[in-house]
Design an enzyme around this catalytic site. Structure first.
Site, PDB file in Angstrom:
ATOM      1  N   ASP A 136     -10.636  29.521   5.962  1.00 20.70           N
ATOM      2  CA  ASP A 136     -10.031  28.802   7.093  1.00 20.70           C
ATOM      3  C   ASP A 136     -10.920  27.606   7.442  1.00 20.70           C
ATOM      4  O   ASP A 136     -12.120  27.767   7.677  1.00 20.70           O
ATOM      5  CB  ASP A 136      -9.951  29.782   8.289  1.00 20.70           C
ATOM      6  CG  ASP A 136      -9.212  29.176   9.466  1.00 20.70           C
ATOM      7  OD1 ASP A 136      -8.538  28.149   9.293  1.00 20.70           O
ATOM      8  OD2 ASP A 136      -9.329  29.736  10.577  1.00 20.70           O
ATOM      9  N   MET A 137     -10.336  26.420   7.449  1.00 24.89           N
ATOM     10  CA  MET A 137     -11.114  25.230   7.771  1.00 24.89           C
ATOM     11  C   MET A 137     -11.548  25.277   9.243  1.00 24.89           C
ATOM     12  O   MET A 137     -10.846  25.829  10.085  1.00 24.89           O
ATOM     13  CB  MET A 137     -10.286  23.966   7.532  1.00 24.89           C
ATOM     14  CG  MET A 137      -9.676  23.865   6.154  1.00 24.89           C
ATOM     15  SD  MET A 137     -10.855  24.123   4.830  1.00 24.89           S
ATOM     16  CE  MET A 137     -11.856  22.665   5.009  1.00 24.89           C
ATOM     17  N   TYR A 149      -8.365  19.352  12.208  1.00 23.61           N
ATOM     18  CA  TYR A 149      -7.940  17.967  12.459  1.00 23.61           C
ATOM     19  C   TYR A 149      -9.137  17.121  12.923  1.00 23.61           C
ATOM     20  O   TYR A 149      -9.228  15.936  12.614  1.00 23.61           O
ATOM     21  CB  TYR A 149      -6.837  17.907  13.528  1.00 23.61           C
ATOM     22  CG  TYR A 149      -5.482  18.420  13.087  1.00 23.61           C
ATOM     23  CD1 TYR A 149      -5.313  19.118  11.900  1.00 23.61           C
ATOM     24  CD2 TYR A 149      -4.350  18.198  13.877  1.00 23.61           C
ATOM     25  CE1 TYR A 149      -4.076  19.596  11.522  1.00 23.61           C
ATOM     26  CE2 TYR A 149      -3.102  18.667  13.499  1.00 23.61           C
ATOM     27  CZ  TYR A 149      -2.974  19.368  12.320  1.00 23.61           C
ATOM     28  OH  TYR A 149      -1.739  19.839  11.945  1.00 23.61           O
ATOM     29  N   ARG A 163     -16.472  22.488  22.250  1.00 25.26           N
ATOM     30  CA  ARG A 163     -16.243  23.861  22.718  1.00 25.26           C
ATOM     31  C   ARG A 163     -17.460  24.347  23.505  1.00 25.26           C
ATOM     32  O   ARG A 163     -17.328  25.062  24.496  1.00 25.26           O
ATOM     33  CB  ARG A 163     -15.972  24.813  21.547  1.00 25.26           C
ATOM     34  CG  ARG A 163     -14.652  24.514  20.859  1.00 25.26           C
ATOM     35  CD  ARG A 163     -14.348  25.501  19.749  1.00 25.26           C
ATOM     36  NE  ARG A 163     -13.425  24.909  18.792  1.00 25.26           N
ATOM     37  CZ  ARG A 163     -12.757  25.565  17.856  1.00 25.26           C
ATOM     38  NH1 ARG A 163     -12.906  26.866  17.728  1.00 25.26           N
ATOM     39  NH2 ARG A 163     -11.949  24.937  17.025  1.00 25.26           N
ATOM     40  N   ASP A 220      -4.296  24.601   6.894  1.00 24.20           N
ATOM     41  CA  ASP A 220      -5.747  24.679   6.678  1.00 24.20           C
ATOM     42  C   ASP A 220      -6.244  26.085   6.348  1.00 24.20           C
ATOM     43  O   ASP A 220      -7.396  26.406   6.590  1.00 24.20           O
ATOM     44  CB  ASP A 220      -6.489  24.141   7.917  1.00 24.20           C
ATOM     45  CG  ASP A 220      -6.472  25.130   9.061  1.00 24.20           C
ATOM     46  OD1 ASP A 220      -5.508  25.912   9.159  1.00 24.20           O
ATOM     47  OD2 ASP A 220      -7.430  25.131   9.854  1.00 24.20           O
ATOM     48  N   GLU A 221      -5.379  26.898   5.820  1.00 21.58           N
ATOM     49  CA  GLU A 221      -5.773  28.272   5.493  1.00 21.58           C
ATOM     50  C   GLU A 221      -5.322  28.639   4.096  1.00 21.58           C
ATOM     51  O   GLU A 221      -4.196  28.327   3.708  1.00 21.58           O
ATOM     52  CB  GLU A 221      -5.045  29.268   6.398  1.00 21.58           C
ATOM     53  CG  GLU A 221      -5.548  29.466   7.764  1.00 21.58           C
ATOM     54  CD  GLU A 221      -4.524  30.334   8.481  1.00 21.58           C
ATOM     55  OE1 GLU A 221      -4.772  31.535   8.612  1.00 21.58           O
ATOM     56  OE2 GLU A 221      -3.478  29.791   8.874  1.00 21.58           O
TER      57      GLU A 221
HETATM   58  P1  TTP Z   1      -6.542  26.369  13.530  1.00 20.10           P
HETATM   59  O1  TTP Z   1      -7.045  26.811  12.210  1.00 20.10           O
HETATM   60  O2  TTP Z   1      -5.858  27.360  14.364  1.00 20.10           O
HETATM   61  O3  TTP Z   1      -7.724  25.818  14.411  1.00 20.10           O
HETATM   62  P2  TTP Z   1      -8.841  24.768  14.062  1.00 20.10           P
HETATM   63  O4  TTP Z   1      -8.976  24.562  12.610  1.00 20.10           O
HETATM   64  O5  TTP Z   1      -8.649  23.542  14.879  1.00 20.10           O
HETATM   65  O6  TTP Z   1     -10.110  25.459  14.656  1.00 20.10           O
HETATM   66  P3  TTP Z   1     -10.866  26.760  14.163  1.00 20.10           P
HETATM   67  O7  TTP Z   1     -12.182  26.291  13.664  1.00 20.10           O
HETATM   68  O8  TTP Z   1     -10.973  27.588  15.369  1.00 20.10           O
HETATM   69  O9  TTP Z   1     -10.042  27.410  13.086  1.00 20.10           O
HETATM   70  O10 TTP Z   1      -5.581  25.152  13.330  1.00 20.10           O
HETATM   71  C1  TTP Z   1      -5.741  24.218  12.270  1.00 20.10           C
HETATM   72  C2  TTP Z   1      -5.233  22.870  12.727  1.00 20.10           C
HETATM   73  O11 TTP Z   1      -3.870  22.990  13.052  1.00 20.10           O
HETATM   74  C3  TTP Z   1      -5.916  22.385  13.958  1.00 20.10           C
HETATM   75  O12 TTP Z   1      -7.072  21.636  13.654  1.00 20.10           O
HETATM   76  C4  TTP Z   1      -4.869  21.589  14.640  1.00 20.10           C
HETATM   77  C5  TTP Z   1      -3.578  22.204  14.184  1.00 20.10           C
HETATM   78  N1  TTP Z   1      -3.002  23.068  15.216  1.00 20.10           N
HETATM   79  C6  TTP Z   1      -1.958  22.579  15.910  1.00 20.10           C
HETATM   80  O13 TTP Z   1      -1.531  21.461  15.691  1.00 20.10           O
HETATM   81  N2  TTP Z   1      -1.413  23.357  16.859  1.00 20.10           N
HETATM   82  C7  TTP Z   1      -1.844  24.585  17.146  1.00 20.10           C
HETATM   83  O14 TTP Z   1      -1.297  25.230  18.026  1.00 20.10           O
HETATM   84  C8  TTP Z   1      -2.940  25.073  16.423  1.00 20.10           C
HETATM   85  C9  TTP Z   1      -3.472  26.425  16.730  1.00 20.10           C
HETATM   86  C10 TTP Z   1      -3.481  24.286  15.461  1.00 20.10           C
END
Ligand code: TTP
Length: 672
Positions: free
Chosen positions: A18-19, A23, A60, A120-121
């Site tokens: 998971d990235m 963004y 954060r 991103d997963e």
């Molecule tokens: P996530 O993997 O949920 O979160 P993240 O990568 O920003 O942070 P983390 O390190 O906690 O994993 O989401 C991936 C991207 O998807 C995130 O950067 C922005 C987008 N996103 C949305 O646009 N809407 C949302 O509700 C979520 C959760 C993520």
């Protein structure tokens, strides 16, 4: 039996990658001066500084959360850098992030079976790689173990000993007395650490990972230590991990089933499930769900990593928070047109780049009504067969909306009640294209469909048998617009910041399969198939006539008459050259000659027919001719003459001259 499944899945090595604050990282790579600063990516709209959709780890630490708006974030962290998402057509344009996600996928995919789970997963099945490592260079034989490996979090292992924990990790990884499955896991730890370093080197992005014996546990672990870290779930730590895990945090238990477990059985954590026998759970929730619950309580999951680098669906959505809620059908139509344009562009791009076509269009919306005791009634989602081409999608999307709207408003519609007019607002709209299947590469003619065994249902990219695909004349429109890159979207609900609840409008693809069969209704479009009526009749007639083998299919037949039904039943060699020649001779014979040769012809035809029946499993006579009606006339003609060369069909007023009639006109090859 569940236990048997446990044994097989335990021997696997699965990673969930998971990235980190994805963004934000993408924006920071674009603007390196933002690196290390508290940064957030915000929705494009200016209202209260826009909704935050990604927050850097520095931000954060200052107390900034994704649920905040830009103004709020500035209040808690004045130095925060807010970056706006790119905009196109008055809404977020996620292509930049999709492209970045693809970069990562292409690196990870080299390591083993890779499933792109969202923007991103990624899930990786590293079993083969781990087995090779165990055979060639087992961890215990390594003189040097990389620092990144030693930083791994191994659940169940205390980290309190300060620097010693790295030694503990080394010892754990290099244990000679470990059983095979744990040794494989150790190899997985080394492989994933290496992959993460490679991703960082090649893309400048950090990521976190979970490593376990199945997808469910790997996914749970990947989020436990972020950013830029990896967490391992040894078999011995499974029960501890699950015992305190809130039931709603478990994948697929965030909704009604999770609520029912809480309220009906008093279950709060996954561990609480252990008190129920499999039979008891089956009594409550049915055989399959009961067994599934029994399994997950024990960390057992047989879910395979699908070899899928491309998304399962494409979506385009937008929320209309607060005062921006839509109040008229014309504005709804305007926005559906924008969404349709984006969707069509992505479909065209998918078609051009990946040779894939989608077959179902689904509309979701969120709404509220005033002066209505039933104001929280859910706006129904609707689906119909997807027709390629912007205008078709626009038309169908709006028709779907209207059908759903009528249902939502109820029998009184928006007629005045008493003195007051019932008012309604639309707060979210999204459309998605799903049931995506490959078309054979290099297709230049409809005949190729028949000649390629790969056109049978196994074409599904995610390994599932797909439903019918409708190829329509408007496909040509879609093709003429081909550009842009790959796929899969992600955006949050703009207003609330609530993520991934019922439906994520700006992020319709994020981990949610937009179509459930029970949602599928007829497309109210004049041209599109009316599934609600036709499915019933076709379930009987079509399946009986052309799809004998489909009767065994567990998949529900929506009844779309489709050429794919024919493909599905064709799994044999194509007609021989000789046969084709015979066919064409017969078809080009003059009427008179035909008459005089009729007995010879009928004999040839009978032979051809018998061969087809043998190969295909049904007689061409049995094909419901109505299935052709959905095809472009050129293809109808080509197909009909292929199937029944000697028979004159009415619907053959081709636009082309026959020699050029080909499905290639509708799905041009890549180099065009
Ligand atoms: P996530 O993997 O949920 O979160 P993240 O990568 O920003 O942070 P983390 O390190 O906690 O994993 O989401 C991936 C991207 O998807 C995130 O950067 C922005 C987008 N996103 C949305 O646009 N809407 C949302 O509700 C979520 C959760 C993520």
């Amino acid at each position: 039996m569940p236990v048997a499944r446990a044994e097989t899945s335990d021997a696997r090595v699965i990673a969930h990658v998971d990235m980190d604050c994805f963004y934000v990282q993408v924006e920071q790579r674009k603007q390196p001066e933002l690196r290390g600063l508290p940064t957030a990516v915000v929705q494009y709209n200016e209202w209260q500084g826009g909704g935050l959709i990604a927050v850097s780890y520095e931000a954060r630490k200052c107390g900034v959360k994704r649920s905040m708006r830009g103004d709020e974030a500035k209040a808690v962290c004045p130095q925060i850098q807010l970056v706006q998402v790119p905009v196109a057509r008055g809404k977020a344009d996620l292509n930049l992030y999709r492209g970045a996600g693809s970069e990562v996928v292409s690196i990870l995919a080299k390591s083993g079976k890779c499933e792109r789970a969202s923007i991103d997963e990624v899930y990786l099945d590293l079993t083969d790689a781990a087995e090779s490592m165990l055979a060639d260079a087992p961890p215990e034989s390594l003189e040097l173990i990389d620092e990144e490996v030693l930083k791994s979090h191994i659940l169940g292992m205390s980290r309190e000993d300060g620097d010693d924990f790295k030694e503990n990790v080394r010892d754990w990884i290099c244990r000679k007395d470990a059983d095979r499955r744990e040794k494989l896991l150790s190899c997985g730890i080394i492989i994933v650490a290496e992959l993460r370093k490679q991703v960082l080197k090649e893309t400048e992005f950090t990521c976190s990972a979970g490593i376990a014996h199945n997808k469910m546990l790997a996914k749970l672990a990947s989020g436990m230590n972020k950013p830029a870290q990896q967490t391992v779930v040894p078999y011995s730590a499974v029960q501890e991990l699950l015992s305190s895990l809130p039931i709603k945090k478990m994948k697929q238990l965030g909704g009604k089933l999770g609520t029912s477990l809480q309220t009906d059985l008093g279950i709060d954590t996954v561990g609480d499930l252990l008190q129920y026998s499999e039979t008891k759970l089956q009594e409550h929730y049915g055989i399959n769900t009961g067994t599934w619950l029994w399994n997950i309580a024990r960390g057992i999951s047989g879910e395979e990593v699908q070899g899928r680098l491309l998304p399962k669906s494409h979506g385009s959505g937008k929320t209309f928070p607060g005062p921006r809620a839509l109040k008229s059908l014309s504005t709804v139509q305007h926005w559906l047109n924008q969404l349709s344009e984006e969707l069509s562009e992505r479909l065209s791009s998918d078609l051009e780049q990946n040779k894939r076509i989608a077959s179902t269009l689904t509309l979701h919306a969120s709404a509220f009504k005033s002066r209505d005791s039933n104001s929280h009634k859910k706006f129904p989602s609707k689906s119909c067969p997807l027709r390629y081409g912007v205008t078709k999608i626009q038309e169908d999307a709006f028709n779907l909306f209207q059908a759903a709207f009528r249902e939502y408003m109820g029998p009184f519609g928006s007629k005045p009640r008493g003195n007051k007019q019932e008012t309604w607002r639309i707060t979210g709209l999204s459309i998605s294209a799903s049931k995506i299947v490959d078309i054979p590469s290099g297709t230049s003619s409809i005949m190729r469909y028949f000649q390629s065994e790969s056109t049978v249902p196994s074409r599904s990219v995610d390994g599932c048998v797909q439903d019918h695909v409708t190829i329509t004349p408007s496909a040509s429109e879609g093709c003429s617009e081909q550009r842009s890159t790959e796929t899969q979207a992600a955006m949050p609900e703009e207003e609330t910041g609530v993520t991934y609840t019922l439906h994520n409008f700006e992020n319709p693809d994020k981990g949610i399969d937009p179509v459930s069969e029970k949602d599928v209704v007829s497309c109210p479009s004049n041209e599109a198939t009316d599934v609600s009526t036709q499915s019933e009749s076709n379930k009987g007639t079509q399946t009986k006539r052309i799809g004998r083998k489909m009767n065994n299919s567990k998949e529900k037949n929506w009844g779309m008459p489709s050429i794919v039904d024919i493909f599905k039943n064709y799994n044999a060699t194509p007609p021989s050259k000789q046969e084709t020649q015979e066919d064409s001779t017969v078809s080009s014979t003059s009427k008179k000659a035909k008459f005089s040769n009729s007995s010879h012809n009928s004999q040839v035809n009978q032979e051809v027919e018998e061969r087809r029946e043998k190969d295909w499993g049904y007689k061409t006579d049995e094909i419901d001719q109505s299935v052709f009606d959905e095809l472009p006339v050129e293809i109808q003609r080509e197909l009909r003459s292929f199937l029944r060369p000697n028979k004159q069909f009415n619907a053959g007023k081709s636009k082309g001259d026959g020699s050029t009639s080909s499905i290639a006109h509708y799905f041009p090859p890549l180099n065009r």
